[in-house]
Design an enzyme around this catalytic site. Structure first.
Site, PDB file in Angstrom:
ATOM      1  N   CYS A 137       0.821  -1.218   0.000  1.00  0.00           N
ATOM      2  CA  CYS A 137       0.000   0.000   0.000  1.00  0.00           C
ATOM      3  C   CYS A 137       0.861   1.277   0.000  1.00  0.00           C
ATOM      4  O   CYS A 137       1.501   1.577  -1.006  1.00  0.00           O
ATOM      5  CB  CYS A 137      -0.950  -0.052   1.187  1.00  0.00           C
ATOM      6  N   HIS A 163      -3.772  -6.101   1.452  1.00  0.00           N
ATOM      7  CA  HIS A 163      -3.457  -6.416   2.830  1.00  0.00           C
ATOM      8  C   HIS A 163      -4.471  -7.430   3.282  1.00  0.00           C
ATOM      9  O   HIS A 163      -5.020  -8.141   2.462  1.00  0.00           O
ATOM     10  CB  HIS A 163      -3.340  -5.157   3.698  1.00  0.00           C
TER      11      HIS A 163
END
Lengths: 249, 424
Positions: free
Chosen positions: A99, A197
């Protein structure tokens, strides 16, 4: 030399700042799958102000996502160590950059107000957040190396890959890099950037094994084959998401 | 206009209950607001009802319940929104359900717990007499976004409040305490003042100075980022508190101390007598799922709603103090739970190593299973909740308690299985 005598040093970049989406899970997974195979691990926490020489002792790197304010603090620190990090990545030290960390390795991040935040320029990609919308939800992407990648994504930035980098996977359900070109993440040498994630490693054991294997091969300069470990719960957890998204895996 | 809306709302609510449609606590309000955007504002115009708005990641329902108990003990007429209905439509619904059709009911107080994201909207729709901010932790990042983004919106919203609104703030939560910065409102603070050597644990959110971003230093840490904090750089520190302890807390757990301190600080500001407050604390009954005691097959059960890393960690710390031996954890991923379950990795499961009878269930049973396996724990995973409950209770000895830690929707399911009735 048997596998029992092997050891790895894992560098966790900015654990107190870049940890928003359960990123500690990735560290726990790497630690345990090594332990279960008799590979010793040492985790080094690389927080703001860390000595750049520590980087060269690492066989594997991890870095997660954060809130904007935290990311600003990290950016300042990491820019001063950019060349050291670049050297490791270019030399095939495996790493997982999730990310915010993934975006940060790129060339730049363009904010909705047009402001451009410079990236480290190690990955040939850029990110922009022009609409101020977020791409959120469960995601499945196919990948030659790692089977189906399964996770959860939640990002405002949309990332576009340049010529010198390959996508990590092709989106089957979800958004991936930008919601348009069906690419998800990026792979460069042995470094992986991704929006997944959940965290990513617990549900994607092949990817976790890849990082360990490459780290060992790089350190011991020999071909490594990892012992198989039981993945029954991982399989079940993956099936639940696949069913939810109506994807066969 | 509002009379017709009230009537319509009551009919809708009646129908939805009769036909078992669900959403009885949000639907009437939703329709009312569609018909009149200012429905809530109009309703409270020229009303003498004092409005209390309660916000925070954890503890809203328990704090509301305490304030309700104190005010009722003080013979005040009170109404509140139900805990699952904490958006503006839930508030509008509670107005509809609690008001009379023909004669305006004269309530002394309205207590509204408000969803983190809805604080600005609610503060615009009504003028609170009190705004109580309990805490802010990472929670349902897919829905709420990150902590810094929420606190920014709260700050903006407080700027536009009437200067007569009294702020009651948690002094131990740096960003929450700093909400009063530049506000013209009277601000009162609650917080703990206990000595300890706890360290900031992994995943704490607000450990940076809200003013200058420097890392804060803590003299004591109570849990997550709550503690006696100070910035060595700009000198900003925990504000002076009006209340730091109570002689008696009706529920266990450090986190509950804050909820009770907040409620009692409000009562003191309202000049409610100490003996009334004490009576209310003594007679306090927990809200459903918040340390609620139930029985199943003749054995005792205690439910600890555990919906984010902080609430989960605090539940574990509390059941540790209660010497728990049997535990059932239930993880769902529906909208009220958060679709993203990555937060389970931010929990500290050390205490589970001392427990032999561990069961897990819920829609994301196997995510929990992986999490527990990576701590080398021994447990039983059951996809089916009913099976899980029965196994867990069968393995609980007669004189012991089964502690259930569910996410929000899982809590409703578990209660339904135990008492055969669902609260929506």
């Amino acid at each position: 030399m048997t596998q029992n005598h092997k050891s790895l040093t894992i560098g966790w970049l900015y654990p107190t700042l870049m940890n928003v989406y359960g990123d500690i899970g990735n560290v726990k997974v790497l630690q345990k799958i090594c332990e279960w195979r008799g590979i010793e691990t040492k985790i080094i926490n690389l927080n703001v102000g860390f000595d750049y020489k520590l980087l060269t002792t690492c066989n594997l790197l991890l870095m997660g996502g954060a809130q904007d304010r935290q990311q600003e603090i990290v950016a300042k620190d990491l820019f001063s160590k950019k060349e050291n990090l670049k050297h490791l990545i270019e030399n095939g030290i495996p790493g997982l950059y999730v990310c915010g960390a993934y975006q940060f390795l790129g060339n730049y991040y363009k904010k909705s107000d047009g402001q451009i935040i410079k990236g480290l320029g190690i990955f040939d990609l850029y990110t922009q957040n022009l609409e101020n919308t977020r791409l959120i939800g469960n995601i499945i992407a196919s990948s030659e190396l790692f089977d189906k990648l399964i996770g959860f994504e939640n990002h405002g930035g949309k990332t576009y890959l340049g010529k010198n980098i390959k996508p990590l996977g092709k989106v089957i359900k979800g958004f991936g890099n930008n919601g348009n070109d069906q690419t998800e993440g990026a792979i460069y040498k042995n470094s992986i950037g991704t929006y997944l994630h959940g965290p990513i490693l617990p549900k994607n054991p092949k990817l976790a094994d890849f990082l360990i294997q490459k780290a060992l091969e790089n350190k011991y300069k020999t071909k490594i084959e990892l012992k198989k470990i039981d993945n029954q719960y991982e399989k079940e957890a993956r099936l639940i998401i696949a069913k939810k998204l109506k994807v066969t895996i | 206009m509002n009379y017709i809306i009230l009537l319509l709302g009551k009919i809708f609510s009646f129908l939805s209950k009769k036909l078992n449609l669900g959403h009885g606590s949000t639907w009437p309000g939703h329709i009312a607001l569609k018909l009149n955007r200012n429905f809530v504002k109009d309703y409270f115009l020229n009303s003498k009802t004092k409005i209390i708005v309660i916000c925070g990641t954890n503890g809203k329902t328990t704090t509301s319940k305490l304030i309700e108990t104190i005010l009722k003990e003080n013979n005040k007429k009170v109404f509140l929104n139900s805990s699952g209905a904490n958006l503006l439509n839930g508030i509008a619904s509670s107005v509809i359900l609690s008001s009379g059709l023909f004669k305006k009911t004269n309530y002394d107080f309205a207590i509204f717990e408000v969803d983190e994201n809805s604080v600005p909207e609610v503060n615009k729709a009504l003028t609170p007499d009190y705004l109580i901010a309990l805490n802010l932790f990472r929670d349902q990042l897919d829905r709420y976004g990150e902590v810094d983004a929420i606190i920014q919106r709260w700050k903006e919203s407080i700027k536009n409040l009437s200067k007569d609104t009294i702020l009651i703030l948690n002094a131990d939560d740096p960003q929450v305490a700093y909400l009063s910065n530049n506000a013209k409102n009277k601000s009162l603070y609650f917080g703990l003042n206990e000595k300890n050597n706890n360290k900031i644990s992994h995943g704490a959110d607000s450990i940076y100075c809200p003013k200058c971003l420097n890392t804060l230093t803590y003299e004591s840490v109570y849990f997550s980022h709550l503690g006696n904090w100070k910035c060595q750089n700009c000198g900003l520190e925990k504000p002076k508190t009006s209340i730091t302890s109570l002689p008696y807390y009706p529920l266990a757990g450090e986190y509950n101390k804050y909820n009770f301190l907040a409620g009692v600080l409000f009562a003191k500001q309202e000049n409610i007598k100490d003996e009334i407050i004490q009576k209310a604390l003594n007679s306090f009954k927990p809200a459903f799922g918040r340390q609620e005691d139930l029985e199943f097959n003749g054995k005792k059960i205690k439910i600890f709603l555990s919906k984010n890393p902080t609430s989960f960690n605090e539940s574990l710390a509390t059941i540790k103090s209660l010497k728990a031996k049997n535990i059932l954890i239930v993880l769902n991923d529906r909208i009220p739970d958060g679709l993203d379950v990555s937060w389970i990795w931010d929990t500290n499961l050390d205490y589970l190593k001392q427990i032999k009878n561990i069961h897990i269930s819920g829609e994301r049973t196997y995510d929990l299973a992986i999490r527990l396996r990576y701590e080398n724990l021994r447990f039983k995973a059951h996809e089916d909740l009913n099976t899980a409950l029965n196994y867990a209770i069968d393995n609980t000895k007669d004189n012991e308690v089964l502690f259930i830690l569910p996410t929000y929707s899982a809590m409703l399911e578990v209660r339904k299985l135990i008492i055969g009735k669902k609260i929506s």
